[in-house]
Design a protein around this motif. Structure first.
Motif, PDB file in Angstrom:
ATOM      1  N   THR A 125       0.837  -1.202   0.000  1.00 19.75           N
ATOM      2  CA  THR A 125       0.000   0.000   0.000  1.00 19.75           C
ATOM      3  C   THR A 125       0.868   1.246   0.000  1.00 19.75           C
ATOM      4  O   THR A 125       1.725   1.410   0.866  1.00 19.75           O
ATOM      5  CB  THR A 125      -0.932   0.018   1.232  1.00 19.75           C
ATOM      6  N   TRP A 126       0.636   2.091  -0.990  1.00 19.67           N
ATOM      7  CA  TRP A 126       1.275   3.404  -1.029  1.00 19.67           C
ATOM      8  C   TRP A 126       0.414   4.341  -0.192  1.00 19.67           C
ATOM      9  O   TRP A 126      -0.817   4.291  -0.261  1.00 19.67           O
ATOM     10  CB  TRP A 126       1.360   3.925  -2.465  1.00 19.67           C
ATOM     11  N   PRO A 127       1.029   5.224   0.595  1.00 20.64           N
ATOM     12  CA  PRO A 127       0.234   6.149   1.419  1.00 20.64           C
ATOM     13  C   PRO A 127      -0.604   7.090   0.558  1.00 20.64           C
ATOM     14  O   PRO A 127      -0.290   7.325  -0.611  1.00 20.64           O
ATOM     15  CB  PRO A 127       1.277   6.920   2.224  1.00 20.64           C
ATOM     16  N   ALA A 128      -1.651   7.620   1.179  1.00 19.34           N
ATOM     17  CA  ALA A 128      -2.559   8.522   0.456  1.00 19.34           C
ATOM     18  C   ALA A 128      -1.823   9.761  -0.032  1.00 19.34           C
ATOM     19  O   ALA A 128      -1.009  10.343   0.675  1.00 19.34           O
ATOM     20  CB  ALA A 128      -3.710   8.934   1.368  1.00 19.34           C
ATOM     21  N   GLU A 129      -2.091  10.100  -1.271  1.00 18.64           N
ATOM     22  CA  GLU A 129      -1.604  11.363  -1.816  1.00 18.64           C
ATOM     23  C   GLU A 129      -2.608  11.826  -2.859  1.00 18.64           C
ATOM     24  O   GLU A 129      -3.425  11.050  -3.349  1.00 18.64           O
ATOM     25  CB  GLU A 129      -0.192  11.244  -2.378  1.00 18.64           C
ATOM     26  N   ASP A 130      -2.550  13.088  -3.191  1.00 20.73           N
ATOM     27  CA  ASP A 130      -3.522  13.655  -4.105  1.00 20.73           C
ATOM     28  C   ASP A 130      -3.083  13.436  -5.546  1.00 20.73           C
ATOM     29  O   ASP A 130      -2.136  14.048  -6.012  1.00 20.73           O
ATOM     30  CB  ASP A 130      -3.706  15.146  -3.828  1.00 20.73           C
ATOM     31  N   ALA A 131      -3.779  12.540  -6.240  1.00 19.26           N
ATOM     32  CA  ALA A 131      -3.484  12.268  -7.646  1.00 19.26           C
ATOM     33  C   ALA A 131      -4.415  13.055  -8.554  1.00 19.26           C
ATOM     34  O   ALA A 131      -4.269  13.024  -9.770  1.00 19.26           O
ATOM     35  CB  ALA A 131      -3.630  10.771  -7.924  1.00 19.26           C
ATOM     36  N   GLY A 132      -5.395  13.738  -7.961  1.00 15.76           N
ATOM     37  CA  GLY A 132      -6.378  14.453  -8.759  1.00 15.76           C
ATOM     38  C   GLY A 132      -7.512  13.527  -9.167  1.00 15.76           C
ATOM     39  O   GLY A 132      -7.445  12.320  -8.983  1.00 15.76           O
ATOM     40  N   THR A 133      -8.557  14.101  -9.714  1.00 13.83           N
ATOM     41  CA  THR A 133      -9.687  13.288 -10.173  1.00 13.83           C
ATOM     42  C   THR A 133      -9.516  12.953 -11.649  1.00 13.83           C
ATOM     43  O   THR A 133      -8.750  13.611 -12.356  1.00 13.83           O
ATOM     44  CB  THR A 133     -11.027  14.016  -9.941  1.00 13.83           C
ATOM     45  N   ASP A 134     -10.207  11.926 -12.086  1.00 11.01           N
ATOM     46  CA  ASP A 134     -10.114  11.417 -13.459  1.00 11.01           C
ATOM     47  C   ASP A 134      -8.677  11.046 -13.823  1.00 11.01           C
ATOM     48  O   ASP A 134      -8.222  11.259 -14.941  1.00 11.01           O
ATOM     49  CB  ASP A 134     -10.683  12.423 -14.465  1.00 11.01           C
ATOM     50  N   THR A 135      -7.968  10.497 -12.837  1.00 13.26           N
ATOM     51  CA  THR A 135      -6.591  10.040 -13.032  1.00 13.26           C
ATOM     52  C   THR A 135      -6.590   8.521 -13.028  1.00 13.26           C
ATOM     53  O   THR A 135      -7.153   7.907 -12.125  1.00 13.26           O
ATOM     54  CB  THR A 135      -5.681  10.564 -11.897  1.00 13.26           C
ATOM     55  N   GLU A 136      -5.948   7.926 -14.030  1.00 14.84           N
ATOM     56  CA  GLU A 136      -5.855   6.472 -14.077  1.00 14.84           C
ATOM     57  C   GLU A 136      -4.635   6.025 -13.280  1.00 14.84           C
ATOM     58  O   GLU A 136      -3.506   6.416 -13.580  1.00 14.84           O
ATOM     59  CB  GLU A 136      -5.751   5.967 -15.507  1.00 14.84           C
ATOM     60  N   LEU A 137      -4.876   5.208 -12.241  1.00 17.31           N
ATOM     61  CA  LEU A 137      -3.805   4.626 -11.447  1.00 17.31           C
ATOM     62  C   LEU A 137      -3.771   3.134 -11.742  1.00 17.31           C
ATOM     63  O   LEU A 137      -4.818   2.479 -11.796  1.00 17.31           O
ATOM     64  CB  LEU A 137      -4.049   4.872  -9.956  1.00 17.31           C
ATOM     65  N   CYS A 138      -2.559   2.593 -11.958  1.00 14.32           N
ATOM     66  CA  CYS A 138      -2.409   1.182 -12.301  1.00 14.32           C
ATOM     67  C   CYS A 138      -1.299   0.560 -11.470  1.00 14.32           C
ATOM     68  O   CYS A 138      -0.347   1.246 -11.075  1.00 14.32           O
ATOM     69  CB  CYS A 138      -2.056   1.008 -13.781  1.00 14.32           C
ATOM     70  N   VAL A 139      -1.410  -0.746 -11.214  1.00 18.19           N
ATOM     71  CA  VAL A 139      -0.345  -1.507 -10.563  1.00 18.19           C
ATOM     72  C   VAL A 139       0.029  -2.682 -11.445  1.00 18.19           C
ATOM     73  O   VAL A 139      -0.821  -3.252 -12.136  1.00 18.19           O
ATOM     74  CB  VAL A 139      -0.736  -1.985  -9.149  1.00 18.19           C
ATOM     75  N   LYS A 140       1.310  -3.026 -11.413  1.00 18.48           N
ATOM     76  CA  LYS A 140       1.833  -4.149 -12.197  1.00 18.48           C
ATOM     77  C   LYS A 140       2.897  -4.849 -11.367  1.00 18.48           C
ATOM     78  O   LYS A 140       3.781  -4.191 -10.812  1.00 18.48           O
ATOM     79  CB  LYS A 140       2.432  -3.640 -13.506  1.00 18.48           C
ATOM     80  N   PHE A 141       2.792  -6.157 -11.247  1.00 15.78           N
ATOM     81  CA  PHE A 141       3.779  -6.945 -10.514  1.00 15.78           C
ATOM     82  C   PHE A 141       4.862  -7.443 -11.454  1.00 15.78           C
ATOM     83  O   PHE A 141       4.565  -7.820 -12.600  1.00 15.78           O
ATOM     84  CB  PHE A 141       3.105  -8.131  -9.811  1.00 15.78           C
ATOM     85  N   ARG A 142       6.101  -7.450 -10.982  1.00 13.80           N
ATOM     86  CA  ARG A 142       7.218  -7.950 -11.775  1.00 13.80           C
ATOM     87  C   ARG A 142       6.933  -9.401 -12.166  1.00 13.80           C
ATOM     88  O   ARG A 142       6.450 -10.191 -11.371  1.00 13.80           O
ATOM     89  CB  ARG A 142       8.527  -7.885 -10.970  1.00 13.80           C
ATOM     90  N   GLY A 143       7.180  -9.711 -13.408  1.00 14.75           N
ATOM     91  CA  GLY A 143       6.966 -11.062 -13.906  1.00 14.75           C
ATOM     92  C   GLY A 143       5.587 -11.280 -14.506  1.00 14.75           C
ATOM     93  O   GLY A 143       5.313 -12.341 -15.047  1.00 14.75           O
ATOM     94  N   SER A 144       4.718 -10.293 -14.413  1.00 15.91           N
ATOM     95  CA  SER A 144       3.380 -10.405 -14.989  1.00 15.91           C
ATOM     96  C   SER A 144       3.208  -9.330 -16.049  1.00 15.91           C
ATOM     97  O   SER A 144       3.669  -8.207 -15.893  1.00 15.91           O
ATOM     98  CB  SER A 144       2.309 -10.213 -13.903  1.00 15.91           C
ATOM     99  N   LYS A 145       2.533  -9.689 -17.120  1.00 12.67           N
ATOM    100  CA  LYS A 145       2.245  -8.708 -18.162  1.00 12.67           C
ATOM    101  C   LYS A 145       0.943  -7.968 -17.861  1.00 12.67           C
ATOM    102  O   LYS A 145       0.619  -7.003 -18.530  1.00 12.67           O
ATOM    103  CB  LYS A 145       2.134  -9.410 -19.516  1.00 12.67           C
ATOM    104  N   ARG A 146       0.219  -8.431 -16.860  1.00 17.47           N
ATOM    105  CA  ARG A 146      -1.096  -7.870 -16.559  1.00 17.47           C
ATOM    106  C   ARG A 146      -0.996  -6.678 -15.618  1.00 17.47           C
ATOM    107  O   ARG A 146      -0.171  -6.640 -14.722  1.00 17.47           O
ATOM    108  CB  ARG A 146      -1.984  -8.942 -15.960  1.00 17.47           C
ATOM    109  N   MET A 147      -1.889  -5.721 -15.848  1.00 18.04           N
ATOM    110  CA  MET A 147      -1.989  -4.519 -15.036  1.00 18.04           C
ATOM    111  C   MET A 147      -3.422  -4.361 -14.578  1.00 18.04           C
ATOM    112  O   MET A 147      -4.340  -4.592 -15.359  1.00 18.04           O
ATOM    113  CB  MET A 147      -1.647  -3.300 -15.900  1.00 18.04           C
ATOM    114  N   ALA A 148      -3.600  -3.938 -13.328  1.00 21.68           N
ATOM    115  CA  ALA A 148      -4.938  -3.604 -12.850  1.00 21.68           C
ATOM    116  C   ALA A 148      -4.995  -2.089 -12.727  1.00 21.68           C
ATOM    117  O   ALA A 148      -4.072  -1.472 -12.198  1.00 21.68           O
ATOM    118  CB  ALA A 148      -5.212  -4.266 -11.498  1.00 21.68           C
TER     119      ALA A 148
END
Length: 142
Positions: free
Chosen positions: A114-137
């Motif tokens: 978990t990354w701590p809360a910070e202001d990314a703004g609205t209508d911002t796409e945030l994604c995570v990707k694990f090493r070794g996987s081609k998939r992103m959520a």
């Protein structure tokens, strides 16, 4: 002269009879009033949300946003890592740009970070990707 007999006193008014509400109607009214009381007493709801990849073979990667509006804590989750994997690098992307890479560790059956809360703004796409996987959520802030 004889006095005329007094007129009889009028009878007392009949008691008002309450007609009971049908059970369903009474229950609906009770629920509506309870819901109103809860909604008035509740604090504003947070805009928490989550999304996962929809591939059922291979890594199942999820992202969870916890916060309100553009200010969110972001959690990357790998729900089905191999048993022997106890940690793995996970990267956070904002609108396609790499922001940070950290080490997710096992919590029960999943790897999480978990990354701590910070202001990314609205209508911002945030994604995570694990090493070794081609998939992103990915999830968009609201």
């Amino acid at each position: 002269m004889t006095a005329a007999p007094a007129a009889p006193a009028p009878p007392p008014p009949a008691p008002i009879q309450r007609i009971p509400l049908p059970r369903a109607r009474r229950s609906a009214l009770t629920l509506a009033l309870a819901g109103l009381a809860v909604s008035l007493a509740a604090t504003p709801a947070a805009a928490d949300s989550s999304a996962c990849t929809h591939h059922f073979s291979g890594p199942q990667i999820c992202i969870r946003l916890e916060g309100q509006g553009g200010r969110n804590a972001v959690t990357g989750i790998w729900t089905n890592p191999p048993r022997e994997v106890t940690s793995r690098a996970v990267s956070l992307f904002r609108n396609g740009q790499l922001i940070d890479t950290a080490t997710a560790t096992r919590s029960g059956k999943a790897l999480t970070y978990t990354w701590p809360a910070e202001d990314a703004g609205t209508d911002t796409e945030l994604c995570v990707k694990f090493r070794g996987s081609k998939r992103m959520a990915c999830q968009t802030t609201r």
